[in-house]
Design a protein around this motif. Structure first.
Motif, PDB file in Angstrom:
ATOM      1  N   LEU A 137      13.927  -0.585  -2.344  1.00 29.52           N
ATOM      2  CA  LEU A 137      14.397  -1.662  -1.751  1.00 29.52           C
ATOM      3  C   LEU A 137      14.009  -1.204  -0.058  1.00 29.52           C
ATOM      4  O   LEU A 137      14.203  -0.104   0.309  1.00 29.52           O
ATOM      5  N   ILE A 138      13.760  -2.414   0.597  1.00 32.58           N
ATOM      6  CA  ILE A 138      13.414  -2.070   1.949  1.00 32.58           C
ATOM      7  C   ILE A 138      14.032  -3.159   2.791  1.00 32.58           C
ATOM      8  O   ILE A 138      14.255  -4.319   2.520  1.00 32.58           O
ATOM      9  N   ALA A 139      14.924  -2.586   3.724  1.00 35.89           N
ATOM     10  CA  ALA A 139      15.909  -3.290   4.594  1.00 35.89           C
ATOM     11  C   ALA A 139      15.222  -3.771   5.958  1.00 35.89           C
ATOM     12  O   ALA A 139      14.710  -2.818   6.435  1.00 35.89           O
ATOM     13  N   LEU A 140      15.417  -5.299   6.039  1.00 34.54           N
ATOM     14  CA  LEU A 140      14.597  -5.720   7.109  1.00 34.54           C
ATOM     15  C   LEU A 140      15.552  -6.358   8.079  1.00 34.54           C
ATOM     16  O   LEU A 140      16.945  -6.128   7.773  1.00 34.54           O
ATOM     17  N   LYS A 141      15.430  -6.790   9.489  1.00 33.80           N
ATOM     18  CA  LYS A 141      16.378  -7.275  10.191  1.00 33.80           C
ATOM     19  C   LYS A 141      17.192  -8.602   9.565  1.00 33.80           C
ATOM     20  O   LYS A 141      18.646  -8.497   9.763  1.00 33.80           O
ATOM     21  N   ASP A 142      16.456  -9.339   8.623  1.00 33.53           N
ATOM     22  CA  ASP A 142      17.027 -10.381   8.208  1.00 33.53           C
ATOM     23  C   ASP A 142      17.255 -10.792   6.819  1.00 33.53           C
ATOM     24  O   ASP A 142      17.560 -11.491   6.165  1.00 33.53           O
ATOM     25  N   GLY A 143      16.900  -9.476   6.083  1.00 35.75           N
ATOM     26  CA  GLY A 143      16.934  -9.544   4.634  1.00 35.75           C
ATOM     27  C   GLY A 143      16.745  -8.197   3.927  1.00 35.75           C
ATOM     28  O   GLY A 143      16.258  -7.448   4.717  1.00 35.75           O
ATOM     29  N   ILE A 144      16.455  -8.174   2.819  1.00 37.87           N
ATOM     30  CA  ILE A 144      16.153  -7.015   1.898  1.00 37.87           C
ATOM     31  C   ILE A 144      14.831  -7.540   0.945  1.00 37.87           C
ATOM     32  O   ILE A 144      14.983  -8.449   0.280  1.00 37.87           O
ATOM     33  N   VAL A 145      13.918  -6.776   0.890  1.00 37.19           N
ATOM     34  CA  VAL A 145      12.779  -6.957   0.165  1.00 37.19           C
ATOM     35  C   VAL A 145      13.022  -5.834  -0.945  1.00 37.19           C
ATOM     36  O   VAL A 145      13.019  -4.593  -0.696  1.00 37.19           O
ATOM     37  N   THR A 146      12.892  -6.107  -2.251  1.00 35.65           N
ATOM     38  CA  THR A 146      12.953  -5.222  -3.396  1.00 35.65           C
ATOM     39  C   THR A 146      11.600  -5.416  -4.336  1.00 35.65           C
ATOM     40  O   THR A 146      11.341  -6.475  -4.583  1.00 35.65           O
ATOM     41  N   LEU A 147      11.080  -4.066  -4.251  1.00 36.14           N
ATOM     42  CA  LEU A 147       9.934  -4.369  -5.470  1.00 36.14           C
ATOM     43  C   LEU A 147      10.502  -3.638  -6.558  1.00 36.14           C
ATOM     44  O   LEU A 147      10.888  -2.410  -6.438  1.00 36.14           O
ATOM     45  N   VAL A 148      10.012  -4.222  -7.582  1.00 37.04           N
ATOM     46  CA  VAL A 148      10.316  -3.980  -9.019  1.00 37.04           C
ATOM     47  C   VAL A 148       9.073  -4.063 -10.074  1.00 37.04           C
ATOM     48  O   VAL A 148       8.045  -4.832  -9.645  1.00 37.04           O
ATOM     49  N   LYS A 149       8.839  -2.987 -10.861  1.00 35.77           N
ATOM     50  CA  LYS A 149       7.717  -3.195 -11.642  1.00 35.77           C
ATOM     51  C   LYS A 149       7.871  -4.202 -12.538  1.00 35.77           C
ATOM     52  O   LYS A 149       9.162  -4.522 -13.286  1.00 35.77           O
ATOM     53  N   GLY A 150       6.830  -5.099 -12.884  1.00 36.23           N
ATOM     54  CA  GLY A 150       6.916  -6.223 -13.496  1.00 36.23           C
ATOM     55  C   GLY A 150       6.736  -6.023 -15.195  1.00 36.23           C
ATOM     56  O   GLY A 150       6.186  -4.750 -15.511  1.00 36.23           O
ATOM     57  N   ASP A 151       7.213  -6.808 -15.912  1.00 32.03           N
ATOM     58  CA  ASP A 151       7.252  -6.751 -17.240  1.00 32.03           C
ATOM     59  C   ASP A 151       5.811  -7.133 -17.799  1.00 32.03           C
ATOM     60  O   ASP A 151       5.110  -7.520 -17.136  1.00 32.03           O
ATOM     61  N   GLU A 152       5.907  -6.752 -19.116  1.00 28.49           N
ATOM     62  CA  GLU A 152       4.507  -7.090 -19.496  1.00 28.49           C
ATOM     63  C   GLU A 152       4.206  -8.651 -19.288  1.00 28.49           C
ATOM     64  O   GLU A 152       5.106  -9.213 -19.787  1.00 28.49           O
ATOM     65  N   GLU A 159       3.651 -10.072 -16.712  1.00 27.78           N
ATOM     66  CA  GLU A 159       4.007 -10.250 -15.234  1.00 27.78           C
ATOM     67  C   GLU A 159       2.852  -9.553 -14.348  1.00 27.78           C
ATOM     68  O   GLU A 159       2.230  -8.764 -14.902  1.00 27.78           O
ATOM     69  N   ALA A 160       2.938 -10.051 -12.958  1.00 28.24           N
ATOM     70  CA  ALA A 160       2.104  -9.218 -12.355  1.00 28.24           C
ATOM     71  C   ALA A 160       2.919  -7.646 -12.174  1.00 28.24           C
ATOM     72  O   ALA A 160       4.014  -7.239 -12.728  1.00 28.24           O
ATOM     73  N   GLU A 191       0.964  -1.186  -0.098  1.00 28.73           N
ATOM     74  CA  GLU A 191       0.106  -0.034   0.013  1.00 28.73           C
ATOM     75  C   GLU A 191       0.843   1.277   0.118  1.00 28.73           C
ATOM     76  O   GLU A 191       0.605   2.144  -0.527  1.00 28.73           O
ATOM     77  N   ASP A 192       1.788   1.411   0.911  1.00 27.98           N
ATOM     78  CA  ASP A 192       2.810   2.176   0.872  1.00 27.98           C
ATOM     79  C   ASP A 192       3.699   2.712  -0.238  1.00 27.98           C
ATOM     80  O   ASP A 192       3.856   3.783  -0.680  1.00 27.98           O
ATOM     81  N   TYR A 193       3.976   1.827  -1.119  1.00 27.15           N
ATOM     82  CA  TYR A 193       4.905   1.779  -2.076  1.00 27.15           C
ATOM     83  C   TYR A 193       4.580   1.400  -3.322  1.00 27.15           C
ATOM     84  O   TYR A 193       5.391   1.767  -4.560  1.00 27.15           O
ATOM     85  N   THR A 194       3.491   1.151  -3.717  1.00 26.86           N
ATOM     86  CA  THR A 194       3.026   0.592  -5.071  1.00 26.86           C
ATOM     87  C   THR A 194       3.085   1.865  -5.955  1.00 26.86           C
ATOM     88  O   THR A 194       3.439   1.530  -7.136  1.00 26.86           O
ATOM     89  N   ASP A 195       2.837   2.764  -5.463  1.00 26.58           N
ATOM     90  CA  ASP A 195       2.704   4.164  -6.566  1.00 26.58           C
ATOM     91  C   ASP A 195       4.341   4.365  -6.954  1.00 26.58           C
ATOM     92  O   ASP A 195       4.378   4.712  -8.167  1.00 26.58           O
ATOM     93  N   ARG A 196       5.046   4.292  -6.153  1.00 28.04           N
ATOM     94  CA  ARG A 196       6.518   4.569  -6.207  1.00 28.04           C
ATOM     95  C   ARG A 196       7.157   3.382  -7.533  1.00 28.04           C
ATOM     96  O   ARG A 196       7.798   3.895  -8.351  1.00 28.04           O
ATOM     97  N   VAL A 197       6.707   2.219  -7.222  1.00 27.18           N
ATOM     98  CA  VAL A 197       7.198   1.152  -8.100  1.00 27.18           C
ATOM     99  C   VAL A 197       6.655   1.433  -9.484  1.00 27.18           C
ATOM    100  O   VAL A 197       7.584   1.334 -10.530  1.00 27.18           O
ATOM    101  N   LEU A 198       5.360   1.580  -9.579  1.00 29.08           N
ATOM    102  CA  LEU A 198       4.543   1.710 -10.741  1.00 29.08           C
ATOM    103  C   LEU A 198       5.204   2.928 -11.724  1.00 29.08           C
ATOM    104  O   LEU A 198       4.884   2.908 -12.782  1.00 29.08           O
TER     105      LEU A 198
END
Length: 66
Positions: free
Chosen positions: A25-40, A42-43, A12-19
């Motif tokens: 990139l979101i750093a968590l305690k044990d990993g990194i979550v990367t949100l990227v725009k999907g190709d045609e 894809e999601a 909800e917080d980052y969808t607009d930026r990705v699109l």
């Protein structure tokens, strides 16, 4: 697949930026979550997860100075 409340909030917080074409990139305690725009065909947003073995407890000031 059930979406956790935490993942729902992230989307909800980052969808607009990705699109707009920005990777998020979101750093968590044990990993990194990367949100990227999907190709045609894809999601709209692709979620990549990278686990990390080491946690650096540093601030931006410590890394780059004041």
């Amino acid at each position: 697949m059930e979406i956790s409340d935490a993942l729902e909030r992230i989307l909800e917080d980052y969808t607009d930026r990705v699109l707009e074409g920005n990777d998020v990139l979101i750093a968590l305690k044990d990993g990194i979550v990367t949100l990227v725009k999907g190709d045609e065909g894809e999601a709209p947003i692709v979620i990549k997860v990278d686990m990390i073995d080491e946690n650096l407890n540093l601030t931006l000031r410590e890394v780059f100075g004041e």
